[in-house]
Structures are given as C-alpha cells and as structure tokens.
Design an enzyme around this catalytic site. Structure first.
Site, PDB file in Angstrom:
ATOM      1  N   GLY A 129       4.877  -1.440   2.777  1.00 25.48           N
ATOM      2  CA  GLY A 129       3.989  -0.246   2.547  1.00 25.48           C
ATOM      3  C   GLY A 129       4.699   1.052   2.477  1.00 25.48           C
ATOM      4  O   GLY A 129       5.997   1.280   3.186  1.00 25.48           O
ATOM      5  N   HIS A 158       0.859  -1.255  -0.004  1.00 24.23           N
ATOM      6  CA  HIS A 158       0.011   0.034   0.100  1.00 24.23           C
ATOM      7  C   HIS A 158       0.979   1.164  -0.006  1.00 24.23           C
ATOM      8  O   HIS A 158       1.813   1.404   0.625  1.00 24.23           O
ATOM      9  CB  HIS A 158      -1.018  -0.051   1.183  1.00 24.23           C
ATOM     10  CG  HIS A 158      -0.253   0.034   2.556  1.00 24.23           C
ATOM     11  ND1 HIS A 158       0.261   1.216   3.176  1.00 24.23           N
ATOM     12  CD2 HIS A 158       0.254  -1.055   3.214  1.00 24.23           C
ATOM     13  CE1 HIS A 158       0.932   1.151   4.263  1.00 24.23           C
ATOM     14  NE2 HIS A 158       0.950  -0.110   4.383  1.00 24.23           N
ATOM     15  N   ASP A 159       0.482   2.165  -0.726  1.00 24.55           N
ATOM     16  CA  ASP A 159       1.108   3.791  -0.883  1.00 24.55           C
ATOM     17  C   ASP A 159       2.345   3.352  -1.368  1.00 24.55           C
ATOM     18  O   ASP A 159       3.132   4.691  -0.888  1.00 24.55           O
ATOM     19  CB  ASP A 159       0.860   4.316   0.716  1.00 24.55           C
ATOM     20  CG  ASP A 159      -0.411   4.443   1.016  1.00 24.55           C
ATOM     21  OD1 ASP A 159      -1.172   5.116   0.691  1.00 24.55           O
ATOM     22  OD2 ASP A 159      -0.720   3.700   2.065  1.00 24.55           O
TER      23      ASP A 159
END
Length: 259
Positions: free
Chosen positions: A136, A118-119
């Site tokens: 992440g 994520h991100d």
C-alpha cells in the site's frame, strides 16, 4: 462487442466501441472509457474508473477491497487512465480512507500476476513486471521500469526514469534516473540506455553521473552531498528533482554499491 455471457451492472457507464469478453463481471459503480478491450473472466468491481483505449486481459481483478486492516468499508476508488495494458491475473485494490484512491496514469504496462495495493500512485509510461508485489501507498513516478518478481514495501517511492532489477526487495526509496540492483538493493549507475532513448543529451548524462558520484561515492553523509551539489552544480531541472526527492524521502534512499 459485448458477450451475452458477461454480467454488466445496469448502472455502469460503458463507453463507445468497448469489447467485453465471456464471463466478465462489471458491477454497477463502474465507468469504462471508449475503445477499451476487456477480455474473458475479468472482474471490474464497484469504484473502478477506467479510461479510453485500455486493454485488460483475462483474470484481472480491478477495484478489489483493500488488503488493509484499517479499511472499514468507506467509499474509495481505483482510477486508471488511458492506453494502459493490464495483463492476465493482475490485481489492483482500491484506496482506503488515507488517500481514498489508487491511481494509475496513462500508457503503462502492468504484466501478468502483478499486484498493486491500496492507495498506490503510478505515473505514466511505466512498466510493472510480472509478479511484482506492490504494498500500500507506494509511489512510482513516470517512466519507471520495475522488473519481475520485485517486492516493494509499503510507503516506498520509486523515482522517474528508474530501472529496478528483477527479484529485488525494495525497502528504501529509489531516486530518479538510476538503476537499482544487487542484494541488498543499491545504486548501480544511471539508467544510461533508457535516458538515451528518451532524448537525454550526453552533457545531461554526464551531469547526472557526476551528481550521483557525489551522492553515492563520497565518504560523508547524504546531507553533506546535498549541500555540496547545491553549492557547486549549476541549477537544472534534473538536479533539483534529485535533491528534492532525497529531501522528501521519509524512508531514506538506497545505498551506494560500495557500502
């Protein structure tokens, strides 16, 4: 060019000349650009934005939910640019409330079984090797080459034109233009072959070698090296990119090979 066995969300936006293979699932909140090829058994989930001329191979899962305990179902996306090759069984998770997006640039190759958390932010012209595990909020700058089975700790940053050797454990930031290798991961010279291929002159390569000699081989601390380079080296784009990268590193950079 769209298989009758594929499941396509009625609200999805599919560009021109897109190929979609057998048993692929594309949910409603998905945009796919022109001339993209999507092979069999691919899952493209809500929040995916995919550019033009991409090739997504069998078993990939794009825009899966973040593997992060703080994610509470907020609306987030995955943005994938143009001309990317995403090989078999790659997983790319969408963002969390931190950045709200996982972003992949243009002209990248992401090899089989890699995971992008994520991100994360990946630039352009990068190679992400097979089985790379990227936690992440990792940032990977342009022309980076991360070799197979490397594990990358969350919040790490990998500078432009780097090579990271296979089976590496990345838990510190890797400044631009270098090779990172050995265990523990450390400086192993500048990325000579890659930089030559991209048009760096011999004079520029000598400049980079000398800058990194000061950073990694002098016996004082990094702050001293930064000050010395700033006061004794001609200002260039590359010099300033290196110094800015080090100054902005929250995790600290990898060590020199002599340490």
């Amino acid at each position: 060019m769209i298989s009758t066995n594929a499941t396509i969300g009625k609200k999805s936006i599919i560009g021109k000349n897109v190929t979609i293979g057998n048993y692929t699932t594309i949910e409603d909140d998905v945009i796919i650009g022109d001339h993209t090829i999507i092979e069999n058994n691919v899952s493209i989930l809500n929040g995916a934005r995919i550019g033009e001329h991409c090739h997504i191979h069998s078993g990939a899962v794009l825009a899966g939910l973040p593997q992060d305990m703080k994610y509470q179902g907020e609306y987030t996306t995955v943005e994938i640019g143009d001309r990317n090759i995403i090989r078999e069984s790659v997983t790319i998770n969408k963002g969390t409330n931190t950045k709200k997006v996982t972003r992949i640039g243009h002209n990248n190759m992401i090899m089989a079984n890699a995971h992008i958390g994520h991100d994360c932010e990946i630039g352009n012209h990068c190679i992400i090797g097979f089985g790379v595990g990227m936690a992440g909020e990792v940032i990977v700058d342009d022309f980076a080459n991360i070799s197979g089975l490397t594990g990358i700790h969350q919040f790490s940053k990998i500078g432009e034109h780097c090579i990271v050797s296979g089976l590496s454990k990345v838990n510190k930031d890797i400044p631009p233009y270098i090779i990172a290798a050995r265990e523990p991961l450390s400086y192993a010279g500048i990325n000579l072959v890659g930089l030559k291929r991209r048009g760096f002159t011999l004079a520029k390569l000598d400049e980079l070698k000398e800058i990194y000699r000061i950073i990694f081989q002098q016996k004082r601390n990094t702050s001293y090296a930064i000050s010395f380079i700033e006061n004794n080296f001609k200002q260039t784009i590359e010099r300033d990119k290196i110094l800015d990268f080090i100054r902005q590193s929250d995790r600290g950079i990898i060590k020199g090979y002599h340490e």
